[in-house]
Scaffold this active site. Structure first.
Site, PDB file in Angstrom:
ATOM      1  CG  ASP A 200      -2.292   0.714   0.874  1.00  0.00           C
ATOM      2  OD1 ASP A 200      -2.245   1.918   0.571  1.00  0.00           O
ATOM      3  OD2 ASP A 200      -3.357   0.067   0.915  1.00  0.00           O
ATOM      4  N   GLY A 226       4.602   1.208  -1.464  1.00  0.00           N
ATOM      5  CA  GLY A 226       4.801   1.438  -2.900  1.00  0.00           C
ATOM      6  C   GLY A 226       3.561   1.984  -3.552  1.00  0.00           C
ATOM      7  CG  PHE A 228      -1.404  -0.235  -6.855  1.00  0.00           C
ATOM      8  CD1 PHE A 228      -1.995   0.732  -7.648  1.00  0.00           C
ATOM      9  CD2 PHE A 228      -2.110  -0.722  -5.752  1.00  0.00           C
ATOM     10  CE1 PHE A 228      -3.255   1.230  -7.358  1.00  0.00           C
ATOM     11  CE2 PHE A 228      -3.385  -0.221  -5.445  1.00  0.00           C
ATOM     12  CZ  PHE A 228      -3.951   0.759  -6.255  1.00  0.00           C
ATOM     13  CG  HIS A 246     -14.542  -0.487  -6.021  1.00  0.00           C
ATOM     14  ND1 HIS A 246     -15.571  -0.662  -5.127  1.00  0.00           N
ATOM     15  CD2 HIS A 246     -13.482  -0.099  -5.265  1.00  0.00           C
ATOM     16  CE1 HIS A 246     -15.164  -0.385  -3.904  1.00  0.00           C
ATOM     17  NE2 HIS A 246     -13.900  -0.044  -3.959  1.00  0.00           N
TER      18      HIS A 246
END
Ligand SMILES: C[S@@+](CC[C@H](N)C(=O)[O-])C[C@H]1O[C@@H](n2cnc3c(N)ncnc32)[C@H](O)[C@@H]1O
Length: 338
Positions: A200, A226, A228, A246
């Site tokens: 995260d 990090g 993503f 989502h």
């Protein structure tokens, strides 16, 4: 007989139920905002005493507290009100599991639904990409409120996810966008042989460690800080994306699915979980409502159908797709890298 005098052919009851569902939510969240549950924690009180502590006018106080009893967030023994375990855990603002602020923010946002529908714009000012999160959650306290809200949602599906998939041959898992590790903890609890991690944003790390300590899991789950969209996803036999796709538009979802495909070894598995919409888009209402919520909190996010999800996975090269229902309208789709 005129048409006005004819008995209505359609009962108004479903509409009445919708209306009172709103009253219920508003009553509970108003109680959280007033501090009813925080003041009652460890200090049960009578109606008069509670009204005095909260500086409420006596006219509505008793009905208000008894409504909270009827709704299951207070209990009353004789004249003395107590928190129920549900309220003590989620609605006492002294606890890290408090979700009152998270739910009240959602309430304020839903007042803007008409503007979101007219403009197609989110009803906040937090930009897009990773900035959408880092701008919004600048402090550890803000991350704590947000991740408490996430845990309130993922806590309902984590134990089911731990059972719905065969983890027996999986040795390592990373929950991508795994917040403070609540879902990874549910997997680890059910399957202690699995080496678990969370990826995260770096700002989440303090609340991750705080939460691990509270769960008695300090040092048991690795935090991989990090972004993503920029950093490779950690190598693991299984990657989870729960309530992550989502948040983003289709091109970003495809990017994340492709990044997971790159990070996984051959035979590795990607588990995707979101409140997915039925392929005929007629329900479930819970998933369609959370899709409207995504309209208001993200520039491009929405819920999506299972067919959409399958198409992104197949496009990235995944095979062997499976589907399972996790409850609260959440669907799990798993896919293997050949
Ligand atoms: C809606 S929350 C879902 C949290 C958790 N997976 C769950 O099911 O409750 C999305 C998560 O993605 C994380 N996230 C957002 N953008 C990210 C990025 N660019 N890189 C890594 N994590 C990110 C957020 O910090 C947040 O924890």
């Amino acid at each position: 007989m005129t048409s006005e005098m004819t008995a209505p052919a359609v009962s108004a009851e479903p509409l009445w139920r919708l209306g009172t569902a709103y009253f219920s939510r508003k009553t509970v969240l108003t109680a959280a905002e007033l501090g009813v549950f925080t003041t009652l924690s460890g200090a049960p009180a009578s109606s008069d005493e509670l009204a005095k502590r909260l500086e409420l006018h006596p006219r509505g106080a008793r009905d208000f507290f008894d409504t909270l009893v009827a709704l299951g967030v207070l209990s009353r023994e004789g004249e003395v009100y107590h928190n129920t375990p549900l309220a003590e855990h989620y609605l006492n603002s002294d606890r890290a599991s408090y979700v009152g602020a998270f739910l009240n923010a959602a309430d304020a946002r839903w007042n803007q639904l008409i503007d979101a529908l007219r403009t197609g714009e989110p009803q906040n000012r937090w930009g897009s990409g990773a900035q959408m999160f880092t701008e919004q959650y600048r402090t550890t306290a803000a991350w704590r409120n947000f991740t408490a809200g996430m845990d309130y949602l993922n806590g309902m599906i984590g134990p089911v996810l731990a059972e719905a998939f065969d983890w027996s041959t999986v040795t390592s898992v990373v929950d991508v966008g795994g917040a403070r590790g609540n879902l990874a903890a549910a997997i680890l609890r059910g399957h202690p042989h699995v080496e678990a991690g969370v990826m995260d944003l770096p700002g989440v790390e303090p609340v991750f460690h705080e939460h691990m300590t509270q769960l008695g899991l300090s040092g048991k789950i690795t935090f991989h800080p990090g972004n993503f969209f920029e950093d490779p996803m950690p190598g693991a036999q299984a990657l989870v994306m729960s309530h992550v796709l989502h948040d983003w538009g289709v091109s970003e979802r495809e990017q994340l699915v492709a990044a997971a495909f790159s990070a996984l070894p051959s035979g590795g598995v990607l588990l995707i979980c979101d409140p997915m919409i039925d392929d005929d888009r007629q329900g479930p209402a819970g998933a369609l409502l959370t899709s409207l919520n995504m309209l208001m909190v993200t520039p491009h996010g929405s819920e999506y159908t299972r067919a959409d999800c399958r198409s992104w996975l197949e496009k990235a090269g995944f095979t062997g797709l499976t589907e399972a229902e996790l409850g609260t309208h959440n669907t799990l789709i798993t896919a293997r890298k050949p």
